[in-house]
Design a protein around this motif. Structure first.
Motif, mmCIF file in Angstrom:
data_model
loop_
_atom_site.group_PDB
_atom_site.id
_atom_site.type_symbol
_atom_site.label_atom_id
_atom_site.label_comp_id
_atom_site.label_asym_id
_atom_site.label_seq_id
_atom_site.Cartn_x
_atom_site.Cartn_y
_atom_site.Cartn_z
ATOM 1 N N THR A 126 -2.330 -3.675 -0.169
ATOM 2 C CA THR A 126 -1.108 -4.251 0.393
ATOM 3 C C THR A 126 -0.010 -3.202 0.498
ATOM 4 O O THR A 126 1.026 -3.447 1.111
ATOM 5 C CB THR A 126 -0.602 -5.414 -0.469
ATOM 6 O OG1 THR A 126 -0.253 -4.924 -1.768
ATOM 7 C CG2 THR A 126 -1.667 -6.497 -0.600
ATOM 8 N N LYS A 127 -0.228 -2.053 -0.134
ATOM 9 C CA LYS A 127 0.672 -0.909 -0.038
ATOM 10 C C LYS A 127 -0.171 0.332 0.254
ATOM 11 O O LYS A 127 -1.389 0.345 0.028
ATOM 12 C CB LYS A 127 1.445 -0.699 -1.341
ATOM 13 C CG LYS A 127 2.568 -1.690 -1.602
ATOM 14 C CD LYS A 127 3.399 -1.268 -2.818
ATOM 15 C CE LYS A 127 4.615 -2.151 -3.020
ATOM 16 N NZ LYS A 127 5.489 -1.671 -4.121
ATOM 17 N N ASN A 195 -7.400 1.454 -7.861
ATOM 18 C CA ASN A 195 -6.707 0.298 -7.294
ATOM 19 C C ASN A 195 -6.620 0.437 -5.771
ATOM 20 O O ASN A 195 -6.309 1.520 -5.248
ATOM 21 C CB ASN A 195 -5.302 0.178 -7.883
ATOM 22 C CG ASN A 195 -4.608 -1.087 -7.430
ATOM 23 O OD1 ASN A 195 -4.081 -1.169 -6.323
ATOM 24 N ND2 ASN A 195 -4.610 -2.098 -8.281
ATOM 25 N N PRO A 196 -6.912 -0.636 -5.034
ATOM 26 C CA PRO A 196 -6.924 -0.547 -3.570
ATOM 27 C C PRO A 196 -5.614 -0.096 -2.940
ATOM 28 O O PRO A 196 -5.614 0.397 -1.805
ATOM 29 C CB PRO A 196 -7.275 -1.977 -3.144
ATOM 30 C CG PRO A 196 -8.057 -2.533 -4.295
ATOM 31 C CD PRO A 196 -7.413 -1.946 -5.513
ATOM 32 N N SER A 421 -7.864 -4.066 -12.898
ATOM 33 C CA SER A 421 -8.920 -4.955 -12.400
ATOM 34 C C SER A 421 -8.942 -5.034 -10.882
ATOM 35 O O SER A 421 -9.860 -5.617 -10.309
ATOM 36 C CB SER A 421 -8.750 -6.356 -13.003
ATOM 37 O OG SER A 421 -9.004 -6.326 -14.394
ATOM 38 N N GLY A 422 -7.934 -4.463 -10.230
ATOM 39 C CA GLY A 422 -7.948 -4.394 -8.774
ATOM 40 C C GLY A 422 -6.873 -5.198 -8.083
ATOM 41 O O GLY A 422 -6.847 -5.270 -6.850
ATOM 42 N N MET A 423 -5.959 -5.797 -8.843
ATOM 43 C CA MET A 423 -4.906 -6.609 -8.245
ATOM 44 C C MET A 423 -4.085 -5.811 -7.242
ATOM 45 O O MET A 423 -3.650 -4.691 -7.513
ATOM 46 C CB MET A 423 -3.979 -7.127 -9.341
ATOM 47 C CG MET A 423 -2.777 -7.891 -8.849
ATOM 48 S SD MET A 423 -1.644 -8.274 -10.203
ATOM 49 C CE MET A 423 -0.892 -6.659 -10.482
ATOM 50 N N THR A 424 -3.831 -6.406 -6.069
ATOM 51 C CA THR A 424 -3.015 -5.743 -5.053
ATOM 52 C C THR A 424 -1.686 -6.457 -4.812
ATOM 53 O O THR A 424 -0.835 -5.939 -4.083
ATOM 54 C CB THR A 424 -3.784 -5.641 -3.726
ATOM 55 O OG1 THR A 424 -4.191 -6.954 -3.308
ATOM 56 C CG2 THR A 424 -5.012 -4.754 -3.881
ATOM 57 N N VAL A 488 4.243 -10.935 2.316
ATOM 58 C CA VAL A 488 4.502 -9.778 1.469
ATOM 59 C C VAL A 488 3.324 -8.808 1.525
ATOM 60 O O VAL A 488 3.503 -7.584 1.620
ATOM 61 C CB VAL A 488 4.797 -10.215 0.021
ATOM 62 C CG1 VAL A 488 4.833 -9.008 -0.917
ATOM 63 C CG2 VAL A 488 6.114 -10.977 -0.044
ATOM 64 N N ALA A 489 2.107 -9.334 1.500
ATOM 65 C CA ALA A 489 0.921 -8.479 1.581
ATOM 66 C C ALA A 489 0.889 -7.713 2.894
ATOM 67 O O ALA A 489 0.337 -6.599 2.963
ATOM 68 C CB ALA A 489 -0.343 -9.320 1.439
ATOM 69 N N SER A 490 1.482 -8.276 3.940
ATOM 70 C CA SER A 490 1.491 -7.646 5.264
ATOM 71 C C SER A 490 2.646 -6.675 5.448
ATOM 72 O O SER A 490 2.716 -5.993 6.489
ATOM 73 C CB SER A 490 1.590 -8.726 6.351
ATOM 74 O OG SER A 490 0.504 -9.622 6.285
ATOM 75 N N GLY A 491 3.563 -6.622 4.490
ATOM 76 C CA GLY A 491 4.739 -5.776 4.660
ATOM 77 C C GLY A 491 5.820 -6.407 5.527
ATOM 78 O O GLY A 491 6.824 -5.758 5.832
#
Length: 515
Positions: A126-127, A195-196, A421-424, A488-491
Motif C-alpha cells: 500500500t506504500k 514486508n510488501p 507477518s506481512g501487514m500492509t 487509504v490502501a490506494s493512496g
C-alpha cells in the motif's frame, strides 16, 4: 439553557445484569430511566450500572459472559466500579471445544479493488518505501543520520517513492542468540525486511561483530532472502576510513534501490491482495459495542472479498478464547490457538505476573473493570468469520482469510509483529485516544465515542460513537471502514498519522534472555 440529554445506557446481551452509561460526562445520582431504574450515585460515562440487586459473590454479566463476581452486595442502580468486581479464573485450555461451530462462508464480495504496488514475489504493497534493515542496535544512529540525508538529498529526485524507513530495533547483540525463544526476534527481523510495502528491496546495514550477523538474519524464518553482495553494508569493513566514508557507501546503495523503486507505479489490484491488521489501544467500555464490532463487520467484508485479516493481542484474547475455539476452521487450527495461549501463560508466569496486569489505568477510567471485560470487547474486532490459521509471533501470513497472529497486547510490539507477518495497512480502535502510528504502513484510527472523535478531530479517521447514540448502525460504520481501507490502501486518502508524521518506534518482541 440547553435541554438535558435523555439518559441512555447500553445493555449488550439479554442476560446481562449491567449496562454502561452513554451520556457525555456520565449521569448524576437520582437520574431516572424509562424503565424506572434510578441511579443511586453519579455514574461516569462508559461505566457500569447494576440493573438488578446483586448479592455478594453474585456473577456480574456483560456480553452474556461472567466478567467477575461482586465483592459485596450491590443494590440496583449502583455504580459498579472496578474495586467491586473480583476477577474470575481464566478459561482452562485443556477441555475447550474445537471447530464445533465453524461459521459457514459468507457470500463472496466481488468487484472491489484498490491501487497498490505489485511486487516481484506476488505480494502487493500500500506504500512504496525504501526500508533499511539493520542487524544490531549499534548501527541505529548511523542509519538515522543517513535516513535524514536520504530524505533531504535523494528523495526529491525520486517522486514515486513514498519515503525511507530505518528499521531500528534493540536486538542483535548482548543477547542469548541461541536460546530457544530467540527464534521470535530473529524471525521477526527477517520477516520485517520482507514486508510488501518495501517492494522486495532488501538493504541491510550491520556493524560486523554482532551476534546476529547478516547471513543469519537473511536466512532465518523459512524464506532465505537473496541479496546482492553490495546490498549489505558492514561498518567494520576495512574499506571504510571514517564515518563519512560509511555514510557515502550507504547513500550510494540507497540510490540504487531508490532508482528501482521509483520505476514502480500503482496498479489496480483485487481487494484479495490486502493484508490488514486489526488492533486496539486505549480501550474503554465502548470499544466492544461500537468501534470493535464495526471493525469486525469490516473484517467480514474483507474476508468475503478474499483478503487476509489479522487480529492479535494474546492477553486480550485469553479470557475469551472459549468463544473463539468453536469458530476455528478445524481442530489443527484450534490446537495452534491453544498452543499460543499456553505459551503466553507460561511466559507471563516466568515473569511472576499474569494476564490481569494488562488492564491500564486508562482502561479502568474508561469503564473496563478488568481484563475479562476488556477481552470480551477486544475479540469483537474478529467479526464472525472462521479462523483459518494461527501464526506464532513474527511468522508470515500463509493463507487468506481471518488469521490469529499471536502478539503481545502492547501497541508498539503488536504493530511491529503484525508488520513482520506481512501487514500492509492497520485499523486501530481507541476509546481513550492515542496518536499512535506506523511509518511502514498506514494506520486508520477509529474512535469509540463521539466525545473523542470531536476533540481529536484531526487524529481520528472514523467516529464509531454514532453507534452508541443511535445515529448509525454497526453495519453502516463497518462499510465506512471497509471503503476507507480501500481508499487509504490506494493512496487516495491519507491518514492523520501519515499527514502529521506521527510514527512510533519499532518494538521487536524478545522473550529470550538479555545477557
Amino acid at each position: 439553557m440547553k435541554p438535558q440529554a435523555k439518559p441512555l445506557t447500553i445493555k449488550v446481551h439479554a442476560t446481562d445484569n449491567v449496562a454502561i452509561v452513554v451520556n457525555s460526562g456520565g449521569l448524576p445520582a437520582g437520574t431516572v430511566f424509562d424503565d424506572g431504574l434510578t441511579l443511586r450515585e453519579h455514574v461516569p460515562q462508559g461505566h457500569k450500572v447494576a440493573l438488578a440487586d446483586l448479592a455478594q459473590d453474585a456473577p456480574i454479566v456483560r456480553y452474556g459472559e461472567v466478567i467477575g463476581y461482586a465483592v459485596r452486595p450491590i443494590p440496583r442502580g449502583s455504580w459498579i466500579e472496578e474495586s467491586l468486581v473480583r476477577l474470575p479464573e481464566a478459561p482452562p485450555l485443556d477441555a475447550l471445544p474445537l471447530a464445533t461451530r465453524v461459521p459457514a462462508p459468507l457470500p463472496p464480495l466481488e468487484g472491489y479493488t484498490f491501487e497498490g504496488y505489485r511486487n516481484p514475489d506476488g505480494t502487493v504493497g500500500t506504500k512504496n518505501l525504501l526500508a533499511i534493515t539493520q542487524t544490531v542496535q549499534c548501527v541505529a544512529g548511523v542509519v538515522d543520520y543517513v535516513v535524514r540525508r536520504i530524505k533531504a538529498e535523494l528523495l526529491p529526485k525520486y517522486p514515486h517513492v513514498d519515503g525511507v524507513v530505518g528499521l531500528n530495533h534493540i536486538y542483535g547483540c548482548g543477547v542469548a542468540i541461541n536460546a530457544p525463544a530467540a527464534v521470535v526476534p530473529i524471525r521477526t527481523l527477517h520477516n520485517l525486511a520482507l514486508n510488501p510495502n518495501f517492494g522486495n528491496e532488501v538493504f541491510v546495514v550491520s556493524l560486523g561483530c554482532e551476534k546476529l550477523p547478516p547471513e543469519r538474519l537473511l536466512n532465518e524464518g523459512g524464506i532465505p532472502i537473496k541479496v546482492a553482495g553490495d546490498a549489505v553494508v558492514c561498518l567494520q569493513d576495512d574499506r571504510f576510513t571514517g564515518f563519512q566514508s560509511m555514510v557515502e557507501a550507504i547513500m550510494r546503495q540507497a540510490e540504487a534501490h531508490l532508482e528501482r523503486l521509483n520505476r514502480r507505479r500503482r496498479e489496480t489490484c483485487p481487494a484479495s491482495d490486502l493484508i490488514v491488521g486489526l488492533q486496539c489501544g486505549g480501550s474503554d467500555a465502548f470499544s466492544g459495542v461500537t468501534a470493535n464490532p464495526a471493525v469486525g463487520y469490516a473484517a467480514d467484508l474483507l474476508v468475503r472479498a478474499g483478503a487476509t485479516v489479522m487480529f492479535s493481542e494474546v492477553t486480550e484474547v485469553r479470557d475469551a478464547v472459549h468463544l473463539l475455539t468453536p469458530r476455528v476452521a478445524d481442530a489443527e487450527v484450534g490446537r495452534a490457538l491453544l498452543r499460543e495461549m499456553a505459551w503466553y501463560d507460561d511466559y507471563l508466569a516466568q515473569g511472576q505476573t499474569d494476564r490481569a496486569a494488562n488492564t491500564t489505568p486508562g482502561n479502568k477510567k474508561g469503564g473496563l473493570a478488568n481484563i475479562v471485560e476488556k477481552a470480551m470487547g477486544s475479540i469483537a474486532k474478529s467479526g464472525s468469520s472462521a479462523i483459518v490459521d494461527v501464526l506464532a509471533p513474527g511468522e508470515r501470513v500463509r493463507r487468506k482469510g481471518l488469521i490469529y497472529a499471536a502478539t503481545p497486547a502492547s501497541d508498539f510490539v503488536c504493530g511491529t509483529q503484525q508488520l513482520a507477518s506481512g501487514m500492509t495497512l492497520q485499523v486501530f480502535t481507541t476509546g481513550r485516544g492515542t496518536p499512535y502510528g506506523l511509518e511502514a504502513a498506514p494506520v486508520i484510527k477509529v474512535a469509540t465515542r463521539r466525545d473523542l472523535a470531536a476533540r481529536w478531530h484531526d487524529l481520528m479517521e472514523v467516529d464509531a460513537g454514532t453507534i452508541a447514540t443511535g445515529e448509525a448502525t454497526i453495519e453502516e460504520v463497518g462499510w465506512e471502514i471497509f471503503r476507507l481501507i480501500l481508499d487509504v490502501a490506494s493512496g487516495r486518502k491519507q491518514t492523520w498519522a501519515d499527514r502529521w508524521g506521527l510514527f512510533n518506534s519499532l518494538a521487536v518482541f524478545n522473550p529470550a534472555p538479555v545477557t
